[in-house]
Write a protein that holds these residues in place. Sequence first.
Motif, short mmCIF file in Angstrom:
data_model
loop_
_atom_site.label_atom_id
_atom_site.label_comp_id
_atom_site.label_asym_id
_atom_site.label_seq_id
_atom_site.Cartn_x
_atom_site.Cartn_y
_atom_site.Cartn_z
N MET A 132 28.59 -57.51 -51.47
CA MET A 132 28.36 -56.27 -52.24
C MET A 132 28.03 -56.60 -53.68
SD MET A 132 28.47 -53.25 -50.85
CE MET A 132 29.13 -52.14 -52.08
N LEU A 133 27.78 -55.57 -54.48
CA LEU A 133 27.45 -55.77 -55.87
C LEU A 133 28.62 -56.41 -56.61
CD1 LEU A 133 25.73 -52.40 -56.78
CD2 LEU A 133 24.67 -54.51 -55.99
N LYS A 134 28.30 -57.26 -57.55
CA LYS A 134 29.34 -57.95 -58.28
C LYS A 134 29.86 -57.10 -59.43
CE LYS A 134 29.05 -61.18 -55.42
NZ LYS A 134 30.08 -61.22 -54.37
N ALA A 135 30.88 -57.63 -60.11
CA ALA A 135 31.62 -56.87 -61.12
C ALA A 135 30.72 -56.30 -62.20
CB ALA A 135 32.68 -57.77 -61.75
N GLY A 136 31.03 -55.08 -62.60
CA GLY A 136 30.38 -54.49 -63.75
C GLY A 136 29.06 -53.81 -63.51
N VAL A 137 28.54 -53.83 -62.27
CA VAL A 137 27.22 -53.25 -62.07
C VAL A 137 27.22 -52.08 -61.09
CG1 VAL A 137 26.07 -55.42 -62.57
CG2 VAL A 137 26.60 -54.85 -60.20
N PHE A 138 28.36 -51.81 -60.45
CA PHE A 138 28.36 -50.80 -59.39
C PHE A 138 27.96 -49.42 -59.92
CE2 PHE A 138 30.29 -47.45 -56.85
CZ PHE A 138 29.86 -47.79 -55.58
N MET B 265 32.43 -67.83 -46.54
CA MET B 265 31.89 -67.52 -47.87
C MET B 265 32.95 -66.85 -48.73
SD MET B 265 29.62 -64.09 -47.10
CE MET B 265 30.35 -62.79 -46.08
N TYR B 266 32.72 -66.87 -50.04
CA TYR B 266 33.56 -66.11 -50.95
C TYR B 266 33.16 -64.64 -50.93
CZ TYR B 266 35.32 -70.40 -53.14
OH TYR B 266 35.93 -71.60 -53.38
N THR B 267 34.14 -63.77 -51.15
CA THR B 267 33.86 -62.34 -51.19
C THR B 267 34.93 -61.65 -52.02
OG1 THR B 267 33.55 -60.34 -49.84
CG2 THR B 267 35.18 -61.91 -49.08
N ASP B 268 34.59 -60.51 -52.59
CA ASP B 268 35.62 -59.67 -53.21
C ASP B 268 35.59 -58.29 -52.58
OD1 ASP B 268 33.29 -58.72 -54.28
OD2 ASP B 268 33.89 -58.86 -56.37
N GLY B 269 35.19 -58.26 -51.30
CA GLY B 269 35.13 -57.00 -50.58
C GLY B 269 33.95 -56.18 -51.05
N GLY B 270 34.19 -54.93 -51.37
CA GLY B 270 33.12 -54.04 -51.78
C GLY B 270 32.74 -54.12 -53.23
N SER B 271 33.40 -54.95 -54.01
CA SER B 271 33.11 -55.08 -55.45
C SER B 271 33.14 -53.73 -56.15
CB SER B 271 31.74 -55.74 -55.68
OG SER B 271 31.69 -57.00 -55.09
N ALA C 39 35.11 -53.06 -44.80
CA ALA C 39 35.10 -54.51 -44.95
C ALA C 39 34.09 -55.24 -44.05
CB ALA C 39 36.51 -55.07 -44.71
N PRO C 40 34.03 -54.96 -42.74
CA PRO C 40 33.06 -55.69 -41.93
C PRO C 40 31.61 -55.48 -42.39
CG PRO C 40 34.70 -54.65 -40.53
CD PRO C 40 34.90 -54.11 -41.91
N ILE D 253 28.86 -58.39 -43.89
CA ILE D 253 27.47 -58.58 -43.46
C ILE D 253 26.55 -58.58 -44.68
CG2 ILE D 253 25.59 -57.63 -42.07
CD1 ILE D 253 27.94 -58.71 -40.41
N HIS D 254 26.78 -57.64 -45.59
CA HIS D 254 25.95 -57.53 -46.79
C HIS D 254 26.12 -58.75 -47.69
CE1 HIS D 254 24.66 -55.82 -50.74
NE2 HIS D 254 23.71 -55.30 -49.98
N ASP D 255 27.36 -59.18 -47.90
CA ASP D 255 27.61 -60.36 -48.72
C ASP D 255 26.91 -61.59 -48.14
OD1 ASP D 255 29.15 -58.99 -50.51
OD2 ASP D 255 31.06 -59.90 -49.96
N TRP D 256 26.95 -61.71 -46.82
CA TRP D 256 26.33 -62.88 -46.19
C TRP D 256 24.81 -62.87 -46.38
CZ3 TRP D 256 27.24 -67.55 -44.88
CH2 TRP D 256 26.39 -68.24 -44.01
N MET D 257 24.19 -61.70 -46.30
CA MET D 257 22.75 -61.63 -46.52
C MET D 257 22.39 -62.11 -47.92
SD MET D 257 21.42 -58.17 -44.58
CE MET D 257 22.65 -57.06 -45.28
#
Length: 237
Positions: free
Chosen positions: A1-7, A80-86, A103-104, A108-112
Amino acid sequence: MLKAGVFFAALAVGLSACTTIDFSKLAPATLTGSLFVMWVGEGNSSGDGKFVFVPDPADPLTFRRADSSLPGAEIQPGLMYTDGGSIPKIAQVFKGLSPWGYAPAYMIHDWMFTAHHCIVDGENDKRFDQVGNVSFKDSAEILGEAIQGMVKANKVQRNDVAGTAITAAVGSSIAENLWNKKEACAASKVSAEDVAAVEKAIPGAARPAARRTFRVSPETPAIPPRGRATIVSRITF
């Protein structure tokens, strides 16, 4: 998902733009298998910390689009590393915007994104082939289809507002800039320390996936530091 500060910025751009992605019309995907989520450290302004997504070695999480002729027809995320939905903490109070609510789909989105960044940076790994032809627009549609699939499977309640907002955010120009970022592969590689911790907690889960994905060196330590990589969630379809 989108990383910190941009959602929020991405959401504003996505909702103000004439997006071509209509969440309500996305076909539900099929999700099968299991995943583990392991905590490995503190997070930042989004999510709830730093985590490692760990595929179940016996029954890995697998995503399948309703139309098998489309890009990314079948996706099986790797370690992979993830922070969930960010999702920024200020937004997590709203229904449907928990960083782990979908979460699932987020995995999928994080992996892409992880795979795309490594492909762009010249990584040649067969594990990335599943998403090699996935475009940025495809990535947003796939996330929406995964959420629709979770609704259809009765894993989550229908919430078209959250689904629409999330799909708009991941389909925004800000998200596209992140998609096109170069030299991002190296930072996404799971450290030898965390790979060892995952392997200790779930034997067989880390090393095969890590070798296929991130070429972990043979000198990876066998015993992780005390207190690292705590299993916090297991999700099964």
